[in-house]
Design an enzyme around this catalytic site. Structure first.
Site, PDB file in Angstrom:
ATOM      1  N   LYS A 118     -15.513  -1.421   2.653  1.00  0.00           N
ATOM      2  CA  LYS A 118     -14.993  -2.039   1.453  1.00  0.00           C
ATOM      3  C   LYS A 118     -16.114  -2.523   0.508  1.00  0.00           C
ATOM      4  CE  LYS A 118     -10.506  -3.304   3.578  1.00  0.00           C
ATOM      5  NZ  LYS A 118     -10.164  -4.493   4.200  1.00  0.00           N
TER       6      LYS A 118
ATOM      7  N   GLU B 126       0.689  -1.354  -0.102  1.00  0.00           N
ATOM      8  CA  GLU B 126       0.086   0.084  -0.085  1.00  0.00           C
ATOM      9  C   GLU B 126       0.778   1.131   0.071  1.00  0.00           C
ATOM     10  OE1 GLU B 126      -3.107  -0.007   2.806  1.00  0.00           O
ATOM     11  OE2 GLU B 126      -3.986  -1.711   2.122  1.00  0.00           O
TER      12      GLU B 126
HETATM   13  P1  PGA Z   1      -6.841  -5.769   2.462  1.00  0.00           P
HETATM   14  O1  PGA Z   1      -5.963  -4.894   3.560  1.00  0.00           O
HETATM   15  O2  PGA Z   1      -7.311  -5.497   1.197  1.00  0.00           O
HETATM   16  O3  PGA Z   1      -5.597  -6.771   2.126  1.00  0.00           O
HETATM   17  O4  PGA Z   1      -7.801  -6.743   3.040  1.00  0.00           O
HETATM   18  C1  PGA Z   1      -6.879  -3.783   3.999  1.00  0.00           C
HETATM   19  C2  PGA Z   1      -7.211  -3.578   5.285  1.00  0.00           C
HETATM   20  O5  PGA Z   1      -7.088  -4.723   6.006  1.00  0.00           O
HETATM   21  O6  PGA Z   1      -7.762  -2.631   5.791  1.00  0.00           O
HETATM   22 ZN    ZN Z   2      -8.079  -4.023   7.926  1.00  0.00          ZN
END
Ligand code: PGA
Ligand code: ZN
Length: 431
Positions: free
Chosen positions: A343, A213
């Site tokens: 998400k 990230e």
């Molecule tokens: P991930 O990580 O997209 O790999 O799930 C993001 C998070 O855990 O916030």
């Molecule tokens: Zn997370």
């Protein structure tokens, strides 16, 4: 504005893994695409991400099945519908799973289709409708909600699954406090990012690049050391920032005789032990927000930690809630957490995503609109965050263009599209 054609293709994400792109063509000639992200530290209760499991292509990670689902099933199911009818479109998409009924997020079971397929169509339809309506995407998506340029929660140091398991905790982030707008807060964040690199180098850390990230992924002795380096960098750079942690505890948890345990730094902690550890850090390092401090099914532990820390910090449920309104409702009922990470691909349609943000607001819970560790250059998330009025966004760090696509889109919205002129944005600090 009738949907005339829907098609999909396989593209690559920021980790070089396949993901889905969908294109919607309207009868008016408007054309729009959307690309979906993909997580690595995925929660057990997330909607299914459909992958081919064909070991001969991309080590089984191809998404041609999801593409085919769109081309043969989801696309034809929405052709002829009005692109402005997003709830009806999303309902139709979910119904293709063989589960008729209103899209009220009662289910996260996109098992047959894959949330990567449904979400690609859902987002491409919304974008085509916004273009057709002559509105910025955030304005179109907002409906009656009050749009807000969100405060970013920015990854500076990475651990866990995003950085080769160097340390257990996944994200060490900053939340700028008291800046007048997003532009000035991002400027301060870049200073902290650079200062952390200098501090790590001084300690002899070898930095060969950035993590998934865009944060630094150093080999440090402990999670507390990462937190302490981050605080030191904030102080040295003269920035005003709180610290946020994403512990992502599901990914180093286990159970001994049915009791959850957390294996970190060569020892094993109970849920109470984790709560005590984090409690000691809050004032010492200026921590304002802790995501997934405990595992996705450790409801009892979560209840306890919410009682203990909930009045001092934001406790954000990611793997815990997985953008699923049923799990969020359970949390609200049982006094678990006080914020939800949102998400889109955990649930699979825009309507279900907005339902979770709206429910959180109604219950007095915070909401943080979040990217995934595997992302694309699609800035959709920026518009979604502004439209939702959530007030907070988590995109990753300020390096890697799949992250900057979103930050730069937010800057553009703030500067040009909110229409309020410089120094007078709708930027609101949540604290
Ligand atoms: P991930 O990580 O997209 O790999 O799930 C993001 C998070 O855990 O916030
Ligand atoms: Zn997370």
């Amino acid at each position: 504005m009738k949907i005339q054609r829907v098609r999909a293709m396989e593209i690559l994400d920021s980790r070089g893994s396949p993901t889905v792109q969908c294109e919607v063509l309207l009868s008016t000639g408007v054309r729009a695409t959307a690309q979906v992200p993909s997580g690595a530290s995925t929660g057990r209760h997330e909607a299914l991400e459909l992958r081919d499991a064909d070991p001969g292509r991309y080590a089984g990670k191809g998404v041609l099945l999801a593409v085919r689902q769109i081309d043969r099933l989801l696309g034809p199911a929405v052709v002829g519908m009005d692109a402005l009818e997003q709830p009806a479109i999303d309902q139709r998409l979910v119904e293709q799973n063989g589960q008729p009924g209103r899209v009220d997020a009662r289910t996260n079971d996109h098992a047959k289709l894959g949330a990567n397929a449904t979400l690609a169509v859902s987002c491409a339809v919304a974008r085509s409708a916004a273009i057709g309506a002559g509105l910025p995407l955030w304005r179109y998506l907002a409906g009656d909600r009050k749009p807000i340029v969100p405060v970013p929660m920015v990854n500076i140091i990475s651990g866990g699954l995003h950085a080769g398991r160097n340390i257990e905790f996944q994200d060490f982030l900053v939340i700028p406090r008291g800046y007048p707008d997003l532009a000035s807060s991002l400027e301060a964040v870049t200073l902290v990012h650079r200062t952390v690199r200098a501090l790590l180098k001084r300690r002899g850390c070898v930095l060969t690049g950035v993590a998934d990230e865009g944060g630094w992924g150093p080999q440090l002795d402990s999670n507390e050391e990462a937190t302490s380096v981050l605080r030191q960098a904030i102080t040295e750079s003269g920035a005003v920032m709180d610290i946020a942690l994403d512990v992502a505890a599901s990914h180093f948890s286990g159970a001994a005789a049915g009791i959850p345990s957390y294996r970190m730094e060569g020892r094993s902690l109970t849920s109470e032990g984790m709560a005590d550890l984090l409690s000691g850090w809050i004032d010492r390092y200026g921590i304002a927000s802790i995501e997934d401090p405990l595992a996705e099914d450790d409801w009892d532990g979560w209840k306890l930690i919410t009682k203990q820390l909930g009045s001092r910090v934001k406790l954000v449920g990611d793997d815990l809630f997985v953008t699923n309104i049923e799990r969020l409702n359970r949390g609200i009922r049982e006094g678990v957490a006080n914020s939800v990470l949102v998400k889109m691909n955990q649930i699979g349609t825009l309507t279900q995503t907005f339902a979770v943000v709206d429910r959180a607001r109604e219950a007095g819970y915070g909401a943080v609109i979040s990217a995934r560790s595997g992302e694309t250059e699609d800035p959709f998330l920026a518009d979604l965050a502004v439209a939702s009025g959530a007030g907070q966004i988590k995109i990753g760090s300020i390096t890697r263009s799949e992250r900057l696509a979103k930050y730069n889109r937010l800057l553009e919205i703030e500067k040009w599209e909110m229409g309020t002129g410089s120094g007078d944005s709708l930027f609101k600090n949540n604290r």
